[in-house]
Design an enzyme around this catalytic site. Structure first.
Site, PDB file in Angstrom:
ATOM      1  N   LYS A   1      15.888   2.157 -14.724  1.00 56.88           N
ATOM      2  CA  LYS A   1      15.877   0.753 -14.300  1.00 56.88           C
ATOM      3  C   LYS A   1      17.169   0.338 -13.579  1.00 56.88           C
ATOM      4  O   LYS A   1      17.134  -0.507 -12.690  1.00 56.88           O
ATOM      5  CB  LYS A   1      15.600  -0.171 -15.494  1.00 56.88           C
ATOM      6  CG  LYS A   1      14.154  -0.034 -15.988  1.00 56.88           C
ATOM      7  CD  LYS A   1      13.837  -1.003 -17.118  1.00 56.88           C
ATOM      8  CE  LYS A   1      12.423  -0.754 -17.640  1.00 56.88           C
ATOM      9  NZ  LYS A   1      12.056  -1.669 -18.728  1.00 56.88           N
TER      10      LYS A   1
ATOM     11  N   ASP B   1      10.018  -7.800 -16.956  1.00 58.25           N
ATOM     12  CA  ASP B   1       9.989  -7.635 -18.420  1.00 58.25           C
ATOM     13  C   ASP B   1      10.133  -8.972 -19.152  1.00 58.25           C
ATOM     14  O   ASP B   1       9.406  -9.256 -20.114  1.00 58.25           O
ATOM     15  CB  ASP B   1      11.120  -6.710 -18.882  1.00 58.25           C
ATOM     16  CG  ASP B   1      10.800  -5.236 -18.653  1.00 58.25           C
ATOM     17  OD1 ASP B   1       9.615  -4.891 -18.562  1.00 58.25           O
ATOM     18  OD2 ASP B   1      11.752  -4.435 -18.579  1.00 58.25           O
TER      19      ASP B   1
END
Ligand code: NAP
Length: 291
Positions: free
Chosen positions: A81, A118
């Site tokens: 990420k 997220d």
């Protein structure tokens, strides 16, 4: 490589579904292909979605190769990420705040837009599926890794009264709290939980995956209305079991967050928001059946 990708992106797409993928290492466990296939079938979008294992030191090269094959976008999971945030040529505000990206969109001009869905996924699951009112909630967030970074700004935007970030390595929690630059946020080591008065506890650590358990003080549970573990699976996690033993009124795992963050990615790529409830139900049934 960028010119090559721009030229590729500007040519007419050959017949066939638009291609998407999830990159990670490991990646075999990922449920993202199943989720996006259900979204595509539900919304009539012609896409394909596959898993891609990238070498630990070769994320950018793997994504470059995928773009040359015609990929239109991808999800990004552990441990890439932060690499994805560096790879993107433009970032959403929430991705910039997180310093981490879980969604890349490859644009026709050769650019690459990075987003982090997220936190929006977590907030949607908490407020819509679980019906929690986050306005005025006192949240204790356990962990300061990639997952925790992604949810800080969305939780603040949802109106929480306070956000206590605690982490095994206290310095990482302090750094994350200071990055947030908001008086509602405090960072500390795990020992600060002894004084916490949280109404919501969110486990964003990977403790438990390796058999280890978080040492949480009994007093933590005095006022907690909801315990939420970002991890999901067939059996309740150690964190969820402890919450249940401490008579916490509501306990949930992170399957809903997974589905909701995927819906946000799908929206970014396709401009269509899929229905998440039927996909959540289908996955829950599959997981319970051991698939
Ligand atoms: P990460 O960047 O590797 O961070 C791991 C975090 O867990 C760190 O805060 C680490 O503390 C802490 N930790 C690890 N082992 C521990 C232990 N034994 N005791 C106490 N703390 C421990 O991982 P991540 O990307 O943040 O992911 C965390 C979890 O969230 C993973 O299980 C992941 O699958 C899950 N997740 C779920 C979703 C979803 O959609 N449901 C989305 C994202 C992530 P230190 O800093 O001290 O090492």
């Amino acid at each position: 490589m960028n010119d090559e990708i721009a030229a590729m992106a500007s040519t007419e797409t050959l017949a066939g579904p638009d291609r998407y993928a999830v990159f990670g290492n490991p990646i075999s466990h990922s449920r993202s292909p199943a989720i996006h296939r259900m979204f595509a079938s539900q919304t009539g979008q012609a896409i394909s979605y596959e898993k891609r294992l990238a070498p630990l030191d070769g994320f950018a090269a793997a994504v470059d190769a995928y773009r040359l094959e015609g990929g239109r976008g991808c999800n990004v999971t552990v441990p890439f990420k932060l690499d994805a945030a560096r790879y993107a040529t433009a970032l959403s505000q929430r991705a910039r705040a997180a310093g981490a990206v879980n969604t890349l969109r490859f644009d026709a001009d050769g650019g690459c837009y990075g987003d982090n869905t997220d936190g929006a996924g977590l907030v949607a699951d908490l407020t819509q599926r679980l019906g929690l009112d986050l306005a005025g909630a006192r949240v204790a967030l356990l962990g300061a890794g990639g997952a925790a970074r992604g949810v800080v700004l969305p939780l603040l935007d949802a109106g929480v009264e306070s956000l206590l970030i605690v982490n095994r390595t206290a310095a990482r929690a302090l750094e994350l709290a200071s990055l947030a630059g908001d008086a509602r946020v405090v960072g500390a080591g795990l020992d600060a939980l002894g004084e916490a008065t949280a109404s919501v506890v969110i486990n964003a650590t990977s403790a438990g995956l390796d058999g280890s358990a978080l040492a949480l003080p009994a007093s933590l549970w005095d006022r907690v209305e909801l315990a939420y573990d970002m991890v999901y699976g067939r059996k309740p996690t150690a964190f969820m079991c402890e919450a249940t033993q401490r008579a916490c009124p509501r306990v949930a795992d992170g399957l809903g967050m997974l589905v909701e963050q995927a819906a946000e990615s799908f929206l970014l790529w396709r401009g269509v928001r899929p229905q998440t409830a039927p996909v959540y139900q289908a996955l829950r049934v599959a997981i319970d059946a051991g698939h």
